[in-house]
Design a protein around this motif. Structure first.
Motif, PDB file in Angstrom:
ATOM      1  N   VAL A 270      55.200 101.343   8.644  1.00 13.08           N
ATOM      2  CA  VAL A 270      56.667 101.879   7.684  1.00 13.08           C
ATOM      3  C   VAL A 270      57.479 102.882   8.200  1.00 13.08           C
ATOM      4  N   ARG A 271      57.042 103.268   9.459  1.00  8.78           N
ATOM      5  CA  ARG A 271      57.920 104.125  10.253  1.00  8.78           C
ATOM      6  C   ARG A 271      59.014 103.294  11.309  1.00  8.78           C
TER       7      ARG A 271
ATOM      8  N   GLU B 107      50.210 102.523  16.212  1.00  9.64           N
ATOM      9  CA  GLU B 107      49.489 103.505  17.612  1.00  9.64           C
ATOM     10  C   GLU B 107      51.315 103.976  18.130  1.00  9.64           C
ATOM     11  N   ARG B 108      52.114 103.449  17.860  1.00  7.90           N
ATOM     12  CA  ARG B 108      53.205 103.997  18.689  1.00  7.90           C
ATOM     13  C   ARG B 108      53.742 105.509  17.611  1.00  7.90           C
ATOM     14  N   CYS B 109      53.480 104.851  16.305  1.00  7.11           N
ATOM     15  CA  CYS B 109      54.531 106.074  15.939  1.00  7.11           C
ATOM     16  C   CYS B 109      53.015 106.954  15.274  1.00  7.11           C
ATOM     17  N   VAL B 110      51.954 107.378  15.176  1.00  9.82           N
ATOM     18  CA  VAL B 110      50.574 108.281  15.353  1.00  9.82           C
ATOM     19  C   VAL B 110      51.018 108.741  16.587  1.00  9.82           C
TER      20      VAL B 110
ATOM     21  N   VAL C 144      62.804 105.589  17.153  1.00 13.92           N
ATOM     22  CA  VAL C 144      61.430 106.204  16.127  1.00 13.92           C
ATOM     23  C   VAL C 144      61.396 106.775  17.580  1.00 13.92           C
ATOM     24  N   ALA C 145      61.512 106.780  18.691  1.00 14.58           N
ATOM     25  CA  ALA C 145      61.373 108.280  19.958  1.00 14.58           C
ATOM     26  C   ALA C 145      60.922 109.083  19.540  1.00 14.58           C
ATOM     27  N   VAL C 146      60.595 109.808  20.189  1.00 11.33           N
ATOM     28  CA  VAL C 146      59.923 111.545  19.759  1.00 11.33           C
ATOM     29  C   VAL C 146      61.900 111.386  20.656  1.00 11.33           C
TER      30      VAL C 146
ATOM     31  N   THR D 288      44.379 109.367   9.283  1.00 10.79           N
ATOM     32  CA  THR D 288      45.463 110.710   8.751  1.00 10.79           C
ATOM     33  C   THR D 288      46.556 109.736   7.871  1.00 10.79           C
ATOM     34  N   HIS D 289      47.092 109.142   8.933  1.00 14.23           N
ATOM     35  CA  HIS D 289      48.257 108.361   9.080  1.00 14.23           C
ATOM     36  C   HIS D 289      48.266 106.596   9.295  1.00 14.23           C
TER      37      HIS D 289
END
Ligand code: ZN
Length: 1080
Positions: A1049-1050, A1069-1072, A874-876, A1063-1064
């Motif tokens: 959902v991510r 908040e993490r995934c945004v 999930v992380a960048v 937008t999302h």
């Protein structure tokens, strides 16, 4: 809901997506062959669909990922659905088939490529923002195809040879292979033996040693000769010559060597296969003659007429090692009375003119004709008794046996007087079958006891070892009227001549004793009796002219040598010592054609042996050049040195060959010349001999004796023994019972693949590592299934780590900056690796197996890697919390590969090559094998403060409590996936609370919600009681409620902030933040 993650989150992160990077660039040409195998396997082997995503090629197994992803209907972009084990996958596959076809099922069944992601409108936009694992290391071992490819890779790049050549001679490790017998196919015992050797060799290679391992075969001897004989036609048999037998036998042996070699290679055993040592090689035979010559010239070898174990069925002398003692042998034993002619002085006083007999007992009536004395124990007390048998007779027996004999004979024994054994000596008696023969009562030894019999021992020096020794002392005749076939000769008298001593001859002797009134009683007697281990027929003791190696001159030296060797297990030392102490001389001659001849000539006229140093040396050089068959093909003169004074004499060559234990026992002299660390050293001392525990009386002993006799030392520094392989119930394997486990069937599968699936060599090897071989070990279908299951779990754990390293960048995170969890994990790995290394050093491979298996399941799969999914997926990609996890996995997977490589070389190599292709990992050039990259790297690199370990141990304890609570909530239907939970923890003590607080650092790693894989954690004040830690863990209370907010959902975490972003709106908040950073 529960279908997403059917078994909760303490599952192994076993299922995931695999892939191969596009193009041949990253794969490298040297791995092309294997790469082709990977792709073929992926596409054809398990119904995978090959397709392209934005960043790389994917191949997705239809059976697991895609359909599960589709079925969940939740967030196919998320990695969650991938986390299921092999076993659970197949369960899923089954339930999928069973359940009514829903929306997803129909699509999948309709031939969709299996891309659940693309179908899901919710998650699809974020699919490409998730870092799914990529690796060419296949989920399935596909060993039947893959292992031979890897072996081919090693062979093409000559890895074993290069490793031997490139290392210093001083760092040589010599494991000397005990030669298996070159006859028939290999059995599971062979596999256990050679794989143990290979594990040791490969470990030594990884430790930087130059490994010398020359495989050997024992090629001479009776079983091969018998097979050769059986294969001959009637016509050939009619004109049989030793050379014909030898030619056919050699072909049999060489064929067996070929077949066995191919099997050993398939096990993955590394050795100098192209130059094995064979006991039929001319150079080997010459070296053997040299050892024989040295022993001969030192006076250790001599010719003598002595009783030896003789097999009438094989018509040859047998060594102790060629005998077996089956249960249930019953002999016809008898008591006989030998009439006293002249009693000793003391006896005469007691007899007072009465005639008497000495009573004896024997279990081999056929030896009575060869009776030459009766032996008594001088210290025992004897009794003159009067028996009221059918006819009244006076007998002499041991006092303590009077009662027993009275009962046995069914008669009252009236005591007439007592005397010591010493008082009986000098008494003469008449041979019952040859009345003219007057014999003596003589002094016996401690072997004359009152355990059985009469206390007076029938002595036939031609048929027993102790009898022979007594006979030598008392100058008794060594009489042995029995021929090679075990029949009485004419010397035994007309009545017996030609009769088999084990059959009619025995019966005839009993009848004759009956007829002359000497028989007191005959009765069946069950006891241990030596049988020929090959023909399974009883043997006899028989005096013949044989060649002997006398142990006596160097027995003490041999015992000192035993004391200097390291015996593993240590009990081996006492065993060997006992055998050397009690061993009489070693009969080294055999009356067979298929062997190395005893290089001695005989004078035609006198029968005297003719041999000297010159002859021995000449024969040695002839054998070195032409092989030992020259003994039969050359003339006697050509076998003698050119200048020999014996040339021209009427000599005949001897026809005896050497005991095969002498062949293999000289392998230290014949097969290790190139193992020397220094030039001058003729035959180096070997680091290790490793064979079954039966070799204490076989190869270990014959090697020790020949080496001590000629060099004064043992040929080995250490001797390791293993037990035998039995079936699952602990029964001996036998074809008739049908419980034989064939090692090749384990590897390639049986005719019925359901009953006997192809497990591959690595599963067989994993089994070898799993057993405590110091005693007998078990194998069977159930055990193999369990081992294969453990193998799959190990493989999946490795694969998970490898898959997450595709974009690993060395140096992206400093050790000092690692989160506490990662430091803890590296320390844990380092502890484990240290234990593994210790276990390898102590040859305790079952500890290696247990330690690594436990580490993979408990520490990695159920804990660290379970938690790691969120960080990795999930992380960048460049986020520290992902990079630090990669650093840990990079260190751990590479050391795991190294630690497993001796046991699972194919799997480890496969993994290594895939790691090399991974990001930032391109080490070394073409053909570079894992075995060229040294041993564990991270054992001494464990970072950070070890005091943190206690904190983590506590947190893991709390994690177990949380898991139980989640499981309860799940079965109550309150939650499905653990991420739907908000857990509330009331620590059982202040200490527990403190540990939990320390592990809640807000760095995205050391945070309780991630450690427990739940969406929210609330820590309440600790319970006030002061209790010990274990009790505090027990007292810790955990309650579960549904997580607050909505599901992202991510990442599937729940958050109250889902919906905040315009937008999302479906992201947390993490995934945004992640998605924005990725620019998606
Ligand atoms: Zn999220």
């Amino acid at each position: 809901m529960s279908s997403e993650r059917p078994h909760g989150r303490w599952l192994a992160p076993f299922g995931f997506v695999g892939g191969v990077r596009a193009g041949g660039r990253l794969l490298g040409p040297e791995w092309g062959r294997l790469r082709a195998g990977v792709l073929r396997t992926g596409v054809d082997g398990c119904g995978c669909a090959l397709r392209q995503s934005q960043r790389w090629w994917w191949w997705l197994p239809l059976t697991s990922r895609s359909v599960i992803g589709g079925r969940s209907g939740r967030s196919p972009a998320s990695p969650r659905p991938l986390s299921c084990s092999i076993a659970q996958e197949s369960k899923d596959a089954g339930s999928r088939r069973d359940r009514p076809e829903g929306k997803r099922g129909k699509k999948a069944a309709a031939g969709d490529t299996g891309d659940g992601v693309a179908e899901d409108a919710e998650g699809a936009p974020y699919r490409h923002t998730v870092n799914l694992p990529v690796t060419s290391f296949d989920q399935r071992a596909n060993a039947v195809v893959r292992e031979p490819q890897i072996q081919q890779f090693w062979a093409e790049h000559r890895v074993f040879e290069r490793l031997a050549a490139s290392r210093l001679a001083e760092a040589t490790f010599v494991l000397h292979d005990g030669p298996p017998y070159a006859n028939g196919a290999l059995h599971i015992g062979h596999a256990l033996n050679k794989i143990l050797k290979d594990i040791i060799n490969r470990y030594q290679i990884l430790r930087g040693k130059r490994v010398h391992f020359l495989p050997g075969w024992d090629c001479h001897g009776l079983p091969i000769e018998l097979r050769a004989l059986q294969s001959l036609s009637k016509k050939e048999k009619a004109s049989l010559t030793p050379m014909l037998i030898r030619q056919v036998a050699e072909r049999f042996a060489l064929d067996a060597v070929q077949e066995q070699r191919a099997s050993f290679q398939r096990y993955g055993v590394w050795a100098a296969w192209e130059r094995p040592y064979l006991t039929l090689d001319p150079a080997y035979e010459a070296a053997q003659i040299q050892v024989f010559g040295e022993m001969f010239l030192k006076g250790f070898i001599y010719r003598g007429r002595k009783p030896v174990h003789w097999s009438p069925s094989s018509r040859t002398a047998l060594a102790e090692a060629e005998l077996e003692y089956p249960e249930g042998h019953v002999s016809r034993s008898l008591y006989a009375a030998f009439e006293v002619v002249q009693p000793s002085e003391r006896a005469r006083a007691l007899l007072q003119g009465r005639s008497a007999s000495v009573a004896v007992w024997t279990t081999t009536p056929w030896t009575i004709p060869a009776n030459r004395a009766v032996a008594v124990n001088p210290a025992l007390e004897y009794q003159v008794v009067e028996a009221a048998m059918p006819q009244r007779r006076v007998l002499i027996v041991a006092t303590s046996l009077v009662e027993t004999l009275s009962a046995k004979w069914g008669t009252v024994l009236r005591l007439l007087g007592t005397l010591r054994g010493a008082d009986l000596i000098g008494t003469t008696y008449r041979h019952p079958l040859y009345p003219q023969l007057i014999l003596r009562v003589v002094l016996g030894g401690d072997y004359v006891t009152t355990d059985a019999g009469t206390g007076l021992v029938h002595t036939a020096p031609g048929h027993g070892t102790e009898d022979f020794a007594v006979g030598q002392r008392e100058s008794l005749e060594v009489f042995s009227p029995v021929d090679d076939a075990g029949r009485f000769t004419a010397e035994a008298g007309e009545a017996l001549a030609g009769l088999s001593v084990l059959g009619e001859g025995n019966a005839k002797v009993i009848a004759e004793l009956q007829a002359c009134g000497a028989l007191l009683l005959e009765e069946p007697y069950e006891h241990k009796y030596p049988y020929d281990w090959r023909t399974k027929k009883p043997t006899i003791f028989r005096a013949t002219d044989q060649w002997f190696a006398s142990i006596e001159p160097f027995r003490q030296q041999a015992l000192r040598a035993v004391a200097q060797v390291q015996w593993i297990p240590p009990a081996g030392a006492a065993r060997m010592r006992g055998m050397i102490e009690s061993r009489s001389e070693w009969c080294i001659s055999r009356q067979r054609a298929w062997g190395v001849p005893i290089p001695v000539f005989f004078d035609e006229a006198t029968g005297e042996p003719v041999v000297d140093a010159d002859i021995l040396q000449h024969v040695q050089s002839v054998f070195a050049q032409h092989g030992s068959s020259a003994w039969w093909t050359l003339s006697v003169d050509d076998l003698l040195p050119p200048h020999s004074p014996h040339r021209g004499r009427a000599l005949r060559r001897g026809t005896d060959t050497m005991d095969v234990w002498f062949d293999s026992g000289t392998s230290w002299a014949a097969a290790l010349r190139d193992a020397s660390a220094s030039e001058g050293e003729a035959a180096p001392k070997v680091d290790l001999y490793l064979e079954g525990s039966d070799q204490h009386r076989g190869w270990f002993q014959s090697s020790l004796l020949t080496s001590v006799a000629t060099r004064g030392t043992a040929p080995y520094r250490a001797v390791l023994t293993h037990g035998f392989v039995l079936d699952e119930k602990g029964m001996k394997m036998s074809k008739s019972v049908g419980n034989v486990v064939d090692p090749m069937e384990i590897i390639v599968g049986g005719a019925d693949a359901k009953k006997k699936p192809p497990y591959g060599a690595d599963v067989l090897r994993l089994w070898v590592s799993s057993v405590d071989y110091s005693s007998d070990v078990l194998i069977g279908p159930t055990i193999l299934r369990q081992v294969a299951d453990i193998y799959r779990k190990l493989r999946n754990t490795l694969r998970y780590m490898a898959g997450n390293l595709y974009d690993f960048e060395a140096g992206a995170v400093a050790y000092a900056d690692l989160p506490s969890l990662d430091r803890y994990m590296l320390r844990r790995a380092s502890q484990v690796m240290r234990q593994v290394q210790e276990a390898y050093d102590e040859y305790a491979f079952y500890r290696v197996f247990q330690t690594l298996q436990r580490f993979a399941v408990v520490d990695l799969s159920n804990f660290y890697l379970d938690i790691a999914k969120d960080r990795c997926y999930v992380a960048v990609p460049s986020e520290p919390r992902r990079r630090s996890c990669q650093l840990v996995m990079h260190a751990v997977v590479r050391d795991m590969a190294r630690a497993l490589a001796p046991i699972l070389p194919h799997t480890a190599e496969d993994l290594w090559q895939s790691l090399r292709r991974g990001g930032g990992d391109a080490e070394a050039g073409a053909g570079s094998s894992i075995f060229e990259h040294g041993w564990l790297q991270h054992v001494t690199q464990a970072p950070g403060d070890a005091s943190e370990d206690a904190v983590w141990d506590t947190v893991r304890g709390v994690r177990d409590v949380v898991n139980k609570a989640l499981e309860g909530a799940r079965s109550a239907g309150e939650i499905g996936a653990s991420l739907e939970a908000h857990v509330v923890i009331r620590p059982g003590s202040a200490a527990v609370a403190e540990c939990l607080r320390q592990c809640d650092r807000g760095n995205g790693v050391d945070e309780l919600r991630y450690l427990f894989i739940v969406s929210q954690v609330t820590l309440e004040p600790a319970l006030p009681e002061k209790v010990p830690l274990a009790a505090a863990l027990e007292a810790t209370e955990v309650s579960v409620r549904r997580a607050d907010g909505h599901k992202c959902v991510r990442c599937w975490n729940y958050s109250v902030r889902v919906g905040e972003h315009a937008t999302h709106p479906r992201l947390c908040e993490r995934c945004v933040e992640s998605v924005q950073r990725l620019g998606a």
